[in-house]
Write a protein that holds these residues in place. Structure first.
Motif, PDB file in Angstrom:
ATOM      1  N   LEU A   1       0.826  -1.213   0.000  1.00  0.00           N
ATOM      2  CA  LEU A   1       0.000   0.000   0.000  1.00  0.00           C
ATOM      3  C   LEU A   1       0.859   1.262   0.000  1.00  0.00           C
ATOM      4  O   LEU A   1       0.476   2.273  -0.587  1.00  0.00           O
ATOM      5  N   SER A   2       2.019   1.201   0.638  1.00  0.00           N
ATOM      6  CA  SER A   2       2.918   2.360   0.639  1.00  0.00           C
ATOM      7  C   SER A   2       3.423   2.675  -0.756  1.00  0.00           C
ATOM      8  O   SER A   2       3.795   3.814  -1.048  1.00  0.00           O
ATOM      9  N   HIS A   3       3.463   1.678  -1.609  1.00  0.00           N
ATOM     10  CA  HIS A   3       3.976   1.846  -2.969  1.00  0.00           C
ATOM     11  C   HIS A   3       2.935   2.478  -3.897  1.00  0.00           C
ATOM     12  O   HIS A   3       3.272   2.928  -4.990  1.00  0.00           O
ATOM     13  N   LEU A   4       1.663   2.535  -3.444  1.00  0.00           N
ATOM     14  CA  LEU A   4       0.585   3.060  -4.277  1.00  0.00           C
ATOM     15  C   LEU A   4       0.364   4.543  -4.017  1.00  0.00           C
ATOM     16  O   LEU A   4       0.866   5.103  -3.052  1.00  0.00           O
ATOM     17  N   ASP A   5      -0.415   5.192  -4.874  1.00  0.00           N
ATOM     18  CA  ASP A   5      -0.846   6.558  -4.620  1.00  0.00           C
ATOM     19  C   ASP A   5      -1.838   6.550  -3.464  1.00  0.00           C
ATOM     20  O   ASP A   5      -2.528   5.552  -3.226  1.00  0.00           O
ATOM     21  N   GLY A   6      -1.951   7.682  -2.757  1.00  0.00           N
ATOM     22  CA  GLY A   6      -2.780   7.740  -1.567  1.00  0.00           C
ATOM     23  C   GLY A   6      -4.221   7.348  -1.781  1.00  0.00           C
ATOM     24  O   GLY A   6      -4.796   6.589  -0.994  1.00  0.00           O
ATOM     25  N   ASP A   7      -4.848   7.863  -2.848  1.00  0.00           N
ATOM     26  CA  ASP A   7      -6.260   7.549  -3.077  1.00  0.00           C
ATOM     27  C   ASP A   7      -6.465   6.081  -3.405  1.00  0.00           C
ATOM     28  O   ASP A   7      -7.433   5.455  -2.948  1.00  0.00           O
ATOM     29  N   GLN A   8      -5.550   5.504  -4.183  1.00  0.00           N
ATOM     30  CA  GLN A   8      -5.661   4.096  -4.543  1.00  0.00           C
ATOM     31  C   GLN A   8      -5.438   3.214  -3.314  1.00  0.00           C
ATOM     32  O   GLN A   8      -6.155   2.218  -3.109  1.00  0.00           O
ATOM     33  N   ALA A   9      -4.466   3.572  -2.478  1.00  0.00           N
ATOM     34  CA  ALA A   9      -4.193   2.806  -1.263  1.00  0.00           C
ATOM     35  C   ALA A   9      -5.378   2.866  -0.308  1.00  0.00           C
ATOM     36  O   ALA A   9      -5.743   1.864   0.323  1.00  0.00           O
ATOM     37  N   ALA A  10      -6.004   4.046  -0.203  1.00  0.00           N
ATOM     38  CA  ALA A  10      -7.165   4.202   0.676  1.00  0.00           C
ATOM     39  C   ALA A  10      -8.317   3.326   0.212  1.00  0.00           C
ATOM     40  O   ALA A  10      -8.997   2.683   1.021  1.00  0.00           O
ATOM     41  N   GLU A  11      -8.551   3.285  -1.100  1.00  0.00           N
ATOM     42  CA  GLU A  11      -9.626   2.448  -1.630  1.00  0.00           C
ATOM     43  C   GLU A  11      -9.345   0.973  -1.368  1.00  0.00           C
ATOM     44  O   GLU A  11     -10.234   0.216  -0.995  1.00  0.00           O
ATOM     45  N   ALA A  12      -8.093   0.550  -1.565  1.00  0.00           N
ATOM     46  CA  ALA A  12      -7.739  -0.849  -1.324  1.00  0.00           C
ATOM     47  C   ALA A  12      -7.903  -1.198   0.155  1.00  0.00           C
ATOM     48  O   ALA A  12      -8.369  -2.298   0.501  1.00  0.00           O
ATOM     49  N   LEU A  13      -7.546  -0.259   1.030  1.00  0.00           N
ATOM     50  CA  LEU A  13      -7.651  -0.485   2.468  1.00  0.00           C
ATOM     51  C   LEU A  13      -9.099  -0.733   2.886  1.00  0.00           C
ATOM     52  O   LEU A  13      -9.372  -1.522   3.793  1.00  0.00           O
ATOM     53  N   LYS A  14     -10.039  -0.063   2.210  1.00  0.00           N
ATOM     54  CA  LYS A  14     -11.459  -0.234   2.535  1.00  0.00           C
ATOM     55  C   LYS A  14     -11.930  -1.671   2.324  1.00  0.00           C
ATOM     56  O   LYS A  14     -12.851  -2.135   2.995  1.00  0.00           O
ATOM     57  N   PHE A  15     -11.293  -2.374   1.387  1.00  0.00           N
ATOM     58  CA  PHE A  15     -11.715  -3.737   1.065  1.00  0.00           C
ATOM     59  C   PHE A  15     -11.022  -4.792   1.927  1.00  0.00           C
ATOM     60  O   PHE A  15     -11.291  -5.978   1.786  1.00  0.00           O
ATOM     61  N   LEU A  16     -10.132  -4.360   2.796  1.00  0.00           N
ATOM     62  CA  LEU A  16      -9.474  -5.287   3.710  1.00  0.00           C
ATOM     63  C   LEU A  16     -10.320  -5.445   4.968  1.00  0.00           C
ATOM     64  O   LEU A  16     -11.107  -4.554   5.308  1.00  0.00           O
ATOM     65  N   PRO A  17     -10.178  -6.554   5.706  1.00  0.00           N
ATOM     66  CA  PRO A  17     -10.948  -6.739   6.944  1.00  0.00           C
ATOM     67  C   PRO A  17     -10.700  -5.596   7.914  1.00  0.00           C
ATOM     68  O   PRO A  17      -9.578  -5.088   8.027  1.00  0.00           O
ATOM     69  N   GLU A  18     -11.741  -5.183   8.617  1.00  0.00           N
ATOM     70  CA  GLU A  18     -11.631  -4.039   9.517  1.00  0.00           C
ATOM     71  C   GLU A  18     -10.559  -4.255  10.581  1.00  0.00           C
ATOM     72  O   GLU A  18      -9.852  -3.319  10.956  1.00  0.00           O
ATOM     73  N   ARG A  19     -10.426  -5.492  11.060  1.00  0.00           N
ATOM     74  CA  ARG A  19      -9.451  -5.779  12.117  1.00  0.00           C
ATOM     75  C   ARG A  19      -8.008  -5.610  11.622  1.00  0.00           C
ATOM     76  O   ARG A  19      -7.078  -5.485  12.418  1.00  0.00           O
ATOM     77  N   THR A  20      -7.822  -5.601  10.289  1.00  0.00           N
ATOM     78  CA  THR A  20      -6.481  -5.508   9.713  1.00  0.00           C
ATOM     79  C   THR A  20      -6.043  -4.076   9.474  1.00  0.00           C
ATOM     80  O   THR A  20      -4.850  -3.768   9.448  1.00  0.00           O
ATOM     81  N   ARG A  21      -6.998  -3.169   9.298  1.00  0.00           N
ATOM     82  CA  ARG A  21      -6.688  -1.825   8.819  1.00  0.00           C
ATOM     83  C   ARG A  21      -5.753  -1.056   9.744  1.00  0.00           C
ATOM     84  O   ARG A  21      -4.769  -0.468   9.291  1.00  0.00           O
ATOM     85  N   ALA A  22      -6.077  -1.012  11.043  1.00  0.00           N
ATOM     86  CA  ALA A  22      -5.242  -0.238  11.973  1.00  0.00           C
ATOM     87  C   ALA A  22      -3.833  -0.804  12.033  1.00  0.00           C
ATOM     88  O   ALA A  22      -2.849  -0.044  12.058  1.00  0.00           O
ATOM     89  N   ASP A  23      -3.719  -2.134  12.042  1.00  0.00           N
ATOM     90  CA  ASP A  23      -2.404  -2.781  12.087  1.00  0.00           C
ATOM     91  C   ASP A  23      -1.577  -2.380  10.877  1.00  0.00           C
ATOM     92  O   ASP A  23      -0.390  -2.029  10.988  1.00  0.00           O
ATOM     93  N   VAL A  24      -2.208  -2.389   9.702  1.00  0.00           N
ATOM     94  CA  VAL A  24      -1.504  -2.034   8.468  1.00  0.00           C
ATOM     95  C   VAL A  24      -1.077  -0.568   8.498  1.00  0.00           C
ATOM     96  O   VAL A  24       0.058  -0.225   8.120  1.00  0.00           O
ATOM     97  N   LEU A  25      -1.966   0.339   8.965  1.00  0.00           N
ATOM     98  CA  LEU A  25      -1.625   1.763   9.013  1.00  0.00           C
ATOM     99  C   LEU A  25      -0.470   2.036   9.976  1.00  0.00           C
ATOM    100  O   LEU A  25       0.402   2.875   9.703  1.00  0.00           O
ATOM    101  N   ILE A  26      -0.448   1.339  11.101  1.00  0.00           N
ATOM    102  CA  ILE A  26       0.668   1.514  12.042  1.00  0.00           C
ATOM    103  C   ILE A  26       1.972   1.109  11.370  1.00  0.00           C
ATOM    104  O   ILE A  26       2.998   1.790  11.485  1.00  0.00           O
TER     105      ILE A  26
END
Length: 333
Positions: free
Chosen positions: A135-160
């Motif tokens: 996700l760090s390799h993507l543009d911000g808007d594209q990474a944000a959209e991809a993050l939405k499709f990941l399980p909710e429990r995973t999102r905070a861990d990935v952002l950290i």
């Protein structure tokens, strides 16, 4: 039509397409991405009332833009310049390689041309650290959209993990690229291993839908509260529009649809309203206030959607170098 409400770039493109006729316009749209087609489609249905004089002016500008002597001479540099201006240096580089140098994109670069849902499906079973690097390799808007499709429990861990990335060894990045390259027949010519960081995390959160960013930040604060504060410091939200300089605000107002502005300001801080109206002509400001008052009650979701659309325009202009944002939002500059 006042200067503040002159046709935006998208609206001018819509006028050109409407002037071409159905068959020719359809041929042009075939070569555009889904987002661009959607934006143009909306613009084409909303530019009614444009005078013949205005249409002729737009067509004249379009024809003048097309005038380039010695077609073929210096075409490579012309294409390179156009792509960089349209996509930004980083995102355009892989496409330039394919077009001008005949090289394939790398595995990770290929992801930049995929739908966010497909990216999420590709990495959802990977370790959160791998997801963070991707996700760090993507543009911000594209990474944000991809993050939405990941399980909710995973999102905070990935952002950290994104926020605490401080570059990775080139060999590790090449190994990850090899995995992706096997699926997309790319090569392994990575130029940099400096990805991730707090700015990248803040940028991704800026593109999340209203409320989702706060949910993720809340989860992060339970694990690392100081990190949450540092991410917030680099986020650019609608109220931060009050901090940009007058020239930048005037540039923004030329691109923002009047109806979206009136809707977005319904939920805005008084400082933002003052900043915007003070950079408009007196008549334009009066029309804006009248439009806001005439609308009556509106849903919060509509206001947030309008604010998000305006912020997307602002971020795009900052990424392109058209405007400079405040120091707090230097992630976009």
């Amino acid at each position: 039509m006042t200067e503040q409400y002159a046709l935006s770039g998208v609206q001018r493109a819509a006028v050109v397409l409407l002037s071409l006729g159905e068959q020719q316009a359809a041929e042009v749209l075939k070569h555009m991405g889904a987002k661009e087609v959607q934006k143009l489609g909306v613009a084409m249905t909303s530019v009614g009332g444009v005078s013949r004089q205005e249409v002729e002016k737009v067509i004249d500008e379009f024809v003048n833009t097309l005038e380039q002597p010695n077609i073929g001479s210096g075409a490579d540099e012309y294409v390179r310049s156009v792509l960089v201006q349209a996509l930004g240096e980083e995102r355009a580089s892989s496409l330039i390689d394919r077009i001008l140098l005949g090289r394939n994109t790398t595995g990770l670069d290929t992801l930049k041309w995929m739908e966010p849902r497909a990216i999420a499906d590709l990495v959802r079973n990977e370790h959160p650290q791998i997801i963070a690097i991707v996700l760090s390799h993507l543009d911000g808007d594209q990474a944000a959209e991809a993050l939405k499709f990941l399980p909710e429990r995973t999102r905070a861990d990935v952002l950290i993990r994104i926020a605490t990335l401080d570059g990775i060894p080139p060999h590790a990045l090449n190994e990850l690229n090899d995995v992706m390259a096997k699926q997309f027949a790319g090569n392994q010519n990575l130029k940099s291993s400096t990805i991730g960081g707090i700015r990248v995390a803040a940028n991704i959160l800026n593109f999340m839908d209203g409320g989702q960013d706060e949910v993720i930040l809340g989860a992060i604060s339970q694990i690392d509260e100081p990190l949450t504060g540092r991410i917030r410091d680099l986020m650019f939200v609608f109220d931060n529009l009050a901090e940009i300089d007058d020239r930048a605000m005037q540039t923004v107002l030329r691109e923002v649809p009047a109806d979206k502005l009136a809707l977005a300001l319904r939920g805005a801080d008084a400082k933002v309203r003052e900043k915007i109206t003070s950079n408009m002509s007196q008549r334009a400001a009066e029309m804006l206030v009248e439009d806001m008052e005439a609308r009556g009650p509106v849903r919060l979701a509509e206001v947030e959607a309008a604010q998000k659309e305006i912020l997307t325009i602002v971020r795009k202009m900052a990424d392109d170098g058209t405007i400079q944002l405040a120091v707090k939002a230097e992630v976009f500059v």
